[in-house]
Design an enzyme around this catalytic site. Structure first.
Site, PDB file in Angstrom:
ATOM      1  N   TYR A  64       3.141   1.381 -37.115  1.00 25.83           N
ATOM      2  CA  TYR A  64       2.815   1.169 -35.697  1.00 25.83           C
ATOM      3  C   TYR A  64       1.334   0.856 -35.547  1.00 25.83           C
ATOM      4  CZ  TYR A  64       7.418   3.141 -34.521  1.00 25.83           C
ATOM      5  OH  TYR A  64       8.770   3.393 -34.429  1.00 25.83           O
TER       6      TYR A  64
HETATM    7  N1  LIG Z   1      12.987   3.675 -35.879  1.00 26.82           N
HETATM    8  C1  LIG Z   1      12.781   2.474 -35.407  1.00 26.82           C
HETATM    9  O1  LIG Z   1      13.078   1.462 -36.053  1.00 26.82           O
HETATM   10  C2  LIG Z   1      12.159   2.328 -34.057  1.00 26.82           C
HETATM   11  C3  LIG Z   1      12.073   1.058 -33.450  1.00 26.82           C
HETATM   12  C4  LIG Z   1      11.502   0.986 -32.178  1.00 26.82           C
HETATM   13  C5  LIG Z   1      11.027   2.119 -31.554  1.00 26.82           C
HETATM   14  N2  LIG Z   1      11.088   3.336 -32.184  1.00 26.82           N
HETATM   15  C6  LIG Z   1      10.580   4.574 -31.562  1.00 26.82           C
HETATM   16  O2  LIG Z   1      11.157   4.712 -30.287  1.00 26.82           O
HETATM   17  C7  LIG Z   1      10.120   4.825 -29.292  1.00 26.82           C
HETATM   18  C8  LIG Z   1      10.620   4.245 -28.008  1.00 26.82           C
HETATM   19  O3  LIG Z   1      11.028   2.897 -28.215  1.00 26.82           O
HETATM   20  P1  LIG Z   1      10.759   1.809 -27.121  1.00 26.82           P
HETATM   21  O4  LIG Z   1       9.311   1.801 -26.776  1.00 26.82           O
HETATM   22  O5  LIG Z   1      11.395   0.545 -27.546  1.00 26.82           O
HETATM   23  O6  LIG Z   1      11.561   2.478 -25.879  1.00 26.82           O
HETATM   24  P2  LIG Z   1      12.151   1.869 -24.542  1.00 26.82           P
HETATM   25  O7  LIG Z   1      12.332   3.044 -23.638  1.00 26.82           O
HETATM   26  O8  LIG Z   1      13.348   1.059 -24.799  1.00 26.82           O
HETATM   27  O9  LIG Z   1      11.030   0.888 -23.971  1.00 26.82           O
HETATM   28  C9  LIG Z   1       9.788   1.378 -23.595  1.00 26.82           C
HETATM   29  C10 LIG Z   1       9.087   0.380 -22.682  1.00 26.82           C
HETATM   30  O10 LIG Z   1       9.797   0.281 -21.451  1.00 26.82           O
HETATM   31  C11 LIG Z   1       8.869   0.300 -20.365  1.00 26.82           C
HETATM   32  N3  LIG Z   1       9.088   1.558 -19.648  1.00 26.82           N
HETATM   33  C12 LIG Z   1       9.225   2.817 -20.169  1.00 26.82           C
HETATM   34  N4  LIG Z   1       9.466   3.723 -19.209  1.00 26.82           N
HETATM   35  C13 LIG Z   1       9.484   3.042 -18.034  1.00 26.82           C
HETATM   36  C14 LIG Z   1       9.697   3.423 -16.693  1.00 26.82           C
HETATM   37  N5  LIG Z   1       9.958   4.692 -16.363  1.00 26.82           N
HETATM   38  N6  LIG Z   1       9.648   2.462 -15.742  1.00 26.82           N
HETATM   39  C15 LIG Z   1       9.404   1.175 -16.057  1.00 26.82           C
HETATM   40  N7  LIG Z   1       9.188   0.738 -17.327  1.00 26.82           N
HETATM   41  C16 LIG Z   1       9.239   1.671 -18.307  1.00 26.82           C
HETATM   42  C17 LIG Z   1       7.474   0.229 -20.984  1.00 26.82           C
HETATM   43  O11 LIG Z   1       7.115  -1.134 -21.239  1.00 26.82           O
HETATM   44  P3  LIG Z   1       6.461  -2.087 -20.138  1.00 26.82           P
HETATM   45  O12 LIG Z   1       5.652  -1.216 -19.209  1.00 26.82           O
HETATM   46  O13 LIG Z   1       5.668  -3.024 -20.925  1.00 26.82           O
HETATM   47  O14 LIG Z   1       7.607  -2.743 -19.446  1.00 26.82           O
HETATM   48  C18 LIG Z   1       7.694   0.871 -22.332  1.00 26.82           C
HETATM   49  O15 LIG Z   1       6.754   0.480 -23.297  1.00 26.82           O
HETATM   50  C19 LIG Z   1       8.914   4.147 -29.926  1.00 26.82           C
HETATM   51  O16 LIG Z   1       7.682   4.569 -29.404  1.00 26.82           O
HETATM   52  C20 LIG Z   1       9.070   4.575 -31.366  1.00 26.82           C
HETATM   53  O17 LIG Z   1       8.565   5.889 -31.541  1.00 26.82           O
HETATM   54  C21 LIG Z   1      11.655   3.439 -33.415  1.00 26.82           C
END
Ligand SMILES: NC(=O)c1ccc[n+]([C@@H]2O[C@H](COP(=O)([O-])OP(=O)(O)OC[C@H]3O[C@@H](n4cnc5c(N)ncnc54)[C@H](OP(=O)(O)O)[C@@H]3O)[C@@H](O)[C@H]2O)c1
Length: 362
Positions: A64
Site C-alpha cells: 500500500y
Molecule cells: N486483500 C486485498 O487484496 C485487498 C484489496 C483491496 C482492499 N483491501 C483492504 O480493504 C480496505 C477497504 O477496501 P476499499 O477501500 O476498497 O473499501 P470500499 O469500502 O469498497 O471503498 C472505500 C472508498 O469508498 C469511499 N467511501 C468510503 N466510505 C464512504 C462513505 N461513507 N460515503 C461515501 N464514500 C465512501 C471512499 O472513496 P472516495 O471518497 O474516493 O469515493 C473510500 O476510499 C482497504 O483499505 C484495505 O485494507 C484489501
C-alpha cells in the site's frame, strides 16, 4: 452492542477479539498518480477517531503506497507505543517490494525478508495477523505454510491468515496445518460485498467448516455502495477526486478495488441501490450503512475491512455496526436483489443439497 461503541467478535476459531469494523489503511499516503489519498496528519486523525469509537483492528499491506501506509501506521503506533498491546495490527506480503529475483512472492526467502521490512516500517516488534496477499503458483504451499509457522514460533507474528484464495487452496492450507501440527490459519481477507458475492459458493464454505473468519475487503465496492452514486448519476457528473471518478477518467485505471462507472452502471445495480435506500430509511440509516450491515449479518464474517478518506466517512461506516440490526427478511431481500450466476457444478450441488444439511433431516 457496546454502549455506542464498536463491539468485538472472535477472529475465526481463534481466541483473538477484533472490533466488528477493521480500519483498512489503503487510503493512507499521498500518491503520484492523481488518486487523492490521506496525508500523514489526516491518517493519524482517522486512526485516533477509530480507536475512540472502540476500534482495535487495523489492516495494512507492504504494497500500500509502496510501504508508506505501513510507515504512517508505524509512526502513529510509536506515538501510542505505551498502548501497542491494545491494537490488532494486520499486514500482508507477496507483492514485489524490490527488483531482485527473490523480492516478491511467498517463498521462504521472501517471507523472511518481507516480515523484517514490515516490522521496521511498522516500528513494532510483532505483527498480530500476517496475511498472504494472494496465492502464489510459483511456490510450493508447503514451503509458504512452514515459513509462516516459523514466524509464529519466532514471535515475529502471532496469527496467520490468507487473502484472495480459491476454495481448494484454503482447504489445502487448513489440512497442511493440521497434518504438520502448525498453528491453524485464522482468517481469510476476500473481496465481498453486494456486488461481488462469488466467494460464497466455495471458499466461504471452507471458512465456515474450518473456523476461518472472513474479513471482507472493498465492502462498498470502491464507493459504488456508498450512496453517492445513484440512478441519475452519469459518468461525467462523477467527482474526479473520488475513487470511482478517478478510475472512470482514464482507460486502464479500473480494477477490482477501483471499479469504473461503466462496470456497474446497469439496471440491476440501480434496483439494488433503490432497495438499500428504502431499507435504510426504515432504520434511519444510510445506503453505506446498509451495505456494511448486510456483511455483518453473515455468520462467517469476523470483521469488515472498511476504507475511508475522511472522518465523516469513518463515523458513518462505523455506525453500521453500532446500535442496530437488519431483519432476516431485509437480509433475504438484499440477497435476492444481488443474486448472481453460479456456474456448474456449484449450481447443481447447491440446488440438490438445499434441504439436505445434516441438521435439517428429520
Ligand atoms: N486483500 C486485498 O487484496 C485487498 C484489496 C483491496 C482492499 N483491501 C483492504 O480493504 C480496505 C477497504 O477496501 P476499499 O477501500 O476498497 O473499501 P470500499 O469500502 O469498497 O471503498 C472505500 C472508498 O469508498 C469511499 N467511501 C468510503 N466510505 C464512504 C462513505 N461513507 N460515503 C461515501 N464514500 C465512501 C471512499 O472513496 P472516495 O471518497 O474516493 O469515493 C473510500 O476510499 C482497504 O483499505 C484495505 O485494507 C484489501
Amino acid at each position: 452492542m457496546n454502549g455506542g461503541k464498536l463491539s468485538y467478535r472472535f477472529l475465526g476459531g481463534s481466541g483473538l477479539k477484533v472490533s466488528e469494523i477493521c480500519l483498512g489503511t489503503m487510503t493512507f499516503g499521498e500518491r503520484k498518480d492523481g488518486l487523492v489519498q490521506c496525508s500523514e496528519n489526516e491518517s493519524h486523525a482517522i486512526l485516533d477517531k477509530f480507536v475512540e469509537m472502540g476500534g482495535n483492528f487495523i489492516d495494512t499491506a507492504d504494497i500500500y503506497c509502496n510501504g508508506l501506509s505501513e510507515e504512517i501506521l508505524g509512526n502513529w503506533l510509536k506515538k501510542n507505543s505505551q498502548k501497542r498491546e491494545r491494537y490488532v495490527i494486520a499486514t500482508k506480503l507477496r507483492s514485489p517490494m524490490s527488483d531482485h529475483a527473490n523480492g516478491c512472492g511467498l517463498s521462504r526467502s521472501h517471507i523472511m525478508q518481507a516480515v523484517d521490512d514490515s516490522l521496521r516500517r511498522l516500528r513494532t516488534s510483532y505483527i498480530d495477523l500476517y496475511q498472504i496477499h494472494c496465492w502464489d503458483d510459483g511456490v510450493p504451499i508447503e514451503e509458504t505454510v512452514s515459513a509462516m509457522n516459523d514466524l509464529v514460533r519466532m514471535g515475529k507474528v502471532r496469527y496467520v491468515g490468507a487473502s484472495n484464495v480459491l476454495g481448494w487452496q484454503m482447504q489445502k492450507i487448513v489440512e497442511l496445518c493440521r497434518q504438520k501440527g502448525y498453528q491453524p490459519w485464522v482468517s481469510l481477507q476476500q473481496q465481498y460485498n453486494l456486488l461481488c458475492r462469488q466467494s460464497e459458493f466455495e471458499v466461504f464454505d471452507v471458512c465456515q467448516n474450518e473456523g476461518v473468519g472472513v474479513l471482507p475487503w472493498s465492502p462498498l465496492k470502491g464507493g459504488w455502495l456508498s450512496g453517492k452514486i445513484r440512478r441519475e448519476t452519469t459518468s461525467s457528473s462523477l467527482d474526479p477526486k473520488s475513487r470511482i471518478g478517478w478510475a472512470s477518467e482514464a482507460a486502464g485505471r479500473a480494477n477490482q478495488a477501483a471499479p469504473s462507472y461503466d462496470q456497474f452502471a446497469n439496471e440491476k445495480t440501480w434496483k439494488l441501490l433503490d432497495l438499500m435506500e428504502s431499507i435504510g430509511q426504515k432504520h434511519g440509516k444510510s445506503v453505506a450503512q446498509v451495505a456494511l450491515r448486510w456483511l455483518l449479518e453473515k455468520n462467517v464474517v469476523s470483521s469488515v475491512v472498511i476504507g475511508v478518506k475522511t472522518l465523516k466517512q469513518l463515523e458513518e461506516n462505523c455506525g453500521a455496526a453500532i446500535g442496530w440490526k437488519m431483519t432476516a427478511d431485509e437480509v433475504s431481500a438484499l440477497d435476492e436483489a444481488s443474486e448472481y450466476d453460479v456456474p456448474y457444478p456449484y449450481e447443481m450441488v447447491r440446488r440438490l443439497n438445499k434441504d439436505r444439511k445434516r441438521n435439517k433431516i428429520a
